[in-house]
Structures are given as structure tokens and as C-alpha cells.
Scaffold this motif. Structure first.
Motif: not given
Length: 408
Positions: A200-204, A206-207, A210-212, A335-336
């Protein structure tokens, strides 16, 4: 989109890949004509026309009329949000929630009820009872369901879907995927909470872009969802990211995993409550709170300036930095992202992390550590997206290693 590591895309035929490409373009750019689809996709017009006829017949896209700018009118196509629906299921320590989403993965409705601990069969029955209610609330017929995904805070064995251990739920070796699939009469995929939240973070969140990256849950337990080169990383059996059970002290409070000195015993809801109880003698704000201390109440005291409450969150962040450092040194992510109940006082917790992290990690200053903007919804949003990703071959299908942007 963040994708599971299962190597399915390489086995797709060129026809399936072309169909997926056209469908994605309709989602992103619709209403759109066949001519523009051919231009954007690089496919021939006859190929695009044949694919569109299939998609119209299946209901995945719909004709919304003609656009005339001089010359022959062009028929316009758009993605049909109502062509499919997906279930997201989150069995948490406090609440069990079920959500239904449309074909784009956008949540239409959700319902929840308290979780009964140490009784996984009861949790399955609760989910079965919630499903028709949430479908009715969303106005979605059951026949429209194309996939479901359930998440829990525990160790999930892949590919069996066995919940090997969920100490905060009181579960051990429960065949969650098999039981839910049988009870709901449909295939249900199973992940743990941080894995779903990372998606979800990668889609919507802060991430995006970002790929990693690493998504870390900081709440009743501690766990991480790892995304490497645009894909969830599970490890050999699916147990990756269990930093909460990394030992950070030779001795310490007992942990639910059966050991002592785990990170989770120093940075979690229970650890925060113990620290607040110990600090009541020097804080009138904490002393006035009802027992047991609620994280939200401790956070409110910290945000109001109570020094003892602020010190509790700051120290929790400093302890958490030890686990984050392990991930930074091993994975070198871009990113964390942190989520969970302890982010109720994000600035104070993050200050503790950022201050202590350089003492434990190489080049810690190069990796941002941020709070998730998705809040408590991150896991359930991820479950919905994973249900959509795993259930419909024609949606968002790309070759291995390609990270797509956020869903529209």
C-alpha cells in the motif's frame, strides 16, 4: 506496482501481456480511442481492436460514445470500475476488518468487529459473517468478487498460507489460507501485515516512486515488509522482516516468541505501557491517566509537552533504531517508512530514531526515515491491492522486475 516475487509474469503469453498493457492504458488515460491506444502501446491498430473487443465482451472496459473533432468520429473507451470487486481482510489483535474494493482497488466499504484472541476458527467465522454485510453496504453482488487477501500479524509460510506463529493473536500453526478459502468458497491469499502495508505504501503512500524500501510496523509487535527492486522479498519460507525478534540485549523482558531481549520487548505497545507505568511518579500527566495506559493517551501527554511522556517515545525511537540499522546495513534501501500505534507521536518517536541511528548504521544519513501517511489503514489497503494483483491476470500485469507507478 509492488509485486510478489512469484515468477508468474514470465510465463504469460505475448497476447496476455498485450491485453494487460492495453487495459492499463485504458485505466490511466480513459476515455481514450483505439487510435490513441495503438499509438501509446506501440501495437498495431488491428491488434488493439481485437483486444478491445475481448475487453468489451468481458465488461472490463466500456464504450462511452463518440468524440468528433472533424472527420470520422472516434469511439471512446473507459475502464469499468464495476467490472470486478475484491476483498481485503485484516485479522488484527484488537479488530477484525473486512473491506470491499472496486476493479481499480479503491475501497468502497469496510466493516469491523472485535477480535477474539486464541481462537482462529472463531476469527474465520467472524470473517464469513462480515463478508455479506460489507458487500451489501458497498452495493456489490457476490458474483462480482474476483479475489480476496487476508493479513495477520504473524509468520506466514509461503506458499502454503500456514500461519506458523502469531503470538499476539495466540495462534500457532493454523492453516489460515486453507480455512478461509474453504469457508468463503474462493481462493484467499495470505500475507502478514507489514508485507501488505508495504504494498500500500508503494502504491498510495510515502514510498511511491521508490523501487527498494522498508516498511516497519511499530505497535503491538515489530515487523518489517521488505521491497527490493519493486518486489516483496519473503525469504525462503516467507519469514523475512522479523526484526522484532532480533535480540538487542543479553537480557530483558520475556518475548512472545519464547526468548528474551528481543527488540519487540523494548519498542512496542507493551514496552511503552511499562515505561509509562514506571514514569508516573515523575509525571502528573501520566499519573492522572487510567490504567493500563493507552498509547494514544501517552502520546497526547507527549504532544502537550510532558517531558516524561516525550522521553518515553524518544527512548522507544532510539531502541527502534537498532532494528532499523540492521536493515540499512543489510539492504541499503532508498527509504524507511514507519507505521503502527507508536506513530501516535510521530515527531518525538522519529527524533529518537534519527538521533540514535548514526550510532548503529553505516551511512544512516543517506536514508530518510519517515512516518506513513496511510495511518491505521495501511494493512487493509494493502490486502485489497494484493487481492486485486493476485486474482485478475489481466490487471496490472507486467514482466518481472518492472515497478509500475501508483494505481490511478
Amino acid at each position: 506496482m509492488v509485486r510478489p516475487t512469484d515468477k508468474t509474469a514470465n510465463n504469460r503469453t505475448p497476447r496476455e501481456l498485450n491485453r494487460s498493457l492495453v487495459l492499463d492504458l485504458v485505466q490511466e488515460h480513459g476515455p481514450i480511442s483505439r487510435t490513441n491506444l495503438a499509438r501509446l502501446s506501440g501495437l498495431t491498430k488491428p491488434t488493439v481492436s481485437a483486444i478491445i473487443e475481448e475487453l468489451l465482451e468481458s465488461g472490463s472496459v466500456r464504450d462511452v460514445g463518440a468524440e468528433s473533432r472533424g472527420g470520422r468520429p472516434a469511439r471512446l473507451l473507459e475502464f469499468n470500475d464495476d467490472s470486478a470487486a475484491f476483498l481485503g481482510i485484516e485479522i488484527g489483535v484488537e479488530q477484525t476488518a473486512v473491506a470491499v474494493a472496486d476493479a481499480r482497488g479503491r475501497m468502497r466499504a469496510r466493516l469491523e468487529q472485535p477480535t477474539v484472541l486464541r481462537d482462529p476458527q472463531r476469527s474465520v467465522r467472524d470473517v464469513v459473517e462480515l463478508v455479506p454485510k460489507v458487500l451489501q453496504l458497498a452495493g456489490v453482488p457476490r458474483k462480482r468478487l474476483r479475489g480476496a487477501c487476508a493479513i495477520v500479524p504473524g509468520l506466514i509460510e509461503r506458499p502454503s498460507g500456514l500461519c506458523v506463529l502469531a503470538p499476539n493473536l495466540g495462534w500457532e500453526r493454523f492453516p489460515l489460507r486453507a480455512e478461509l478459502s474453504r469457508a468463503l468458497r474462493m481462493q484467499v491469499s495470505v500475507y502478514n501485515l507489514p508485507q501488505a502495508a508495504a504494498v500500500a505504501e508503494g502504491e498510495l503512500g510515502a514510498a511511491q516512486g521508490h523501487a527498494s524500501y522498508v516498511w516497519i510496523y511499530v505497535g503491538l509487535g515489530i515487523g518489517a515488509g521488505l521491497v527490493v527492486d519493486g518486489r516483496l522479498f519473503f525469504g525462503m519460507q516467507g519469514y523475512s522482516g522479523e526484526i522484532g525478534h532480533c535480540r538487542v540485549a543479553d537480557d530483558g523482558p520475556p518475548c512472545g516468541c519464547g526468548r528474551r531481549g528481543c527488540l519487540e520487548t523494548f519498542t512496542s505497545v507493551m514496552a511503552l505501557r511499562r515505561a509509562a507505568e514506571a514514569a508516573t511518579a515523575r509525571s502528573s500527566a501520566l499519573a492522572a491517566l487510567p490504567r493500563p495506559h493507552a498509547v494514544g493517551a501517552i502520546a497526547s501527554a507527549a504532544l502537550a509537552g510532558d517531558e516524561a511522556a516525550r522521553a518515553i517515545f524518544h527512548q522507544a525511537g532510539a531502541q527502534l533504531s537498532r532494528g532499523i540499522a540492521i536493515l540499512l546495513n543489510l539492504l541499503n534501501p532508498q527509504l524507511v517508512v514507519l507505521g503502527g500505534e507508536l506513530l501516535a507521536a510521530p515527531d518525538v518517536l522519529l527524533a529518537g530514531v534519527r538521533e540514535a541511528l548514526p550510532r548503529h548504521a553505516v551511512r544512516a544519513d543517506a536514508v530518510p526515515v519517515v512516518a506513513s501517511p496511510l495511518g491505521s489503514e495501511a494493512g487493509l489497503l494493502g490486502a485489497v491491492l494484493l487481492a486485486r494483483e493476485g486474482a485478475v491476470r489481466s490487471l496490472r500485469l507486467v514482466p518481472d522486475g518492472v515497478l509500475q507507478g501508483a494505481a490511478p
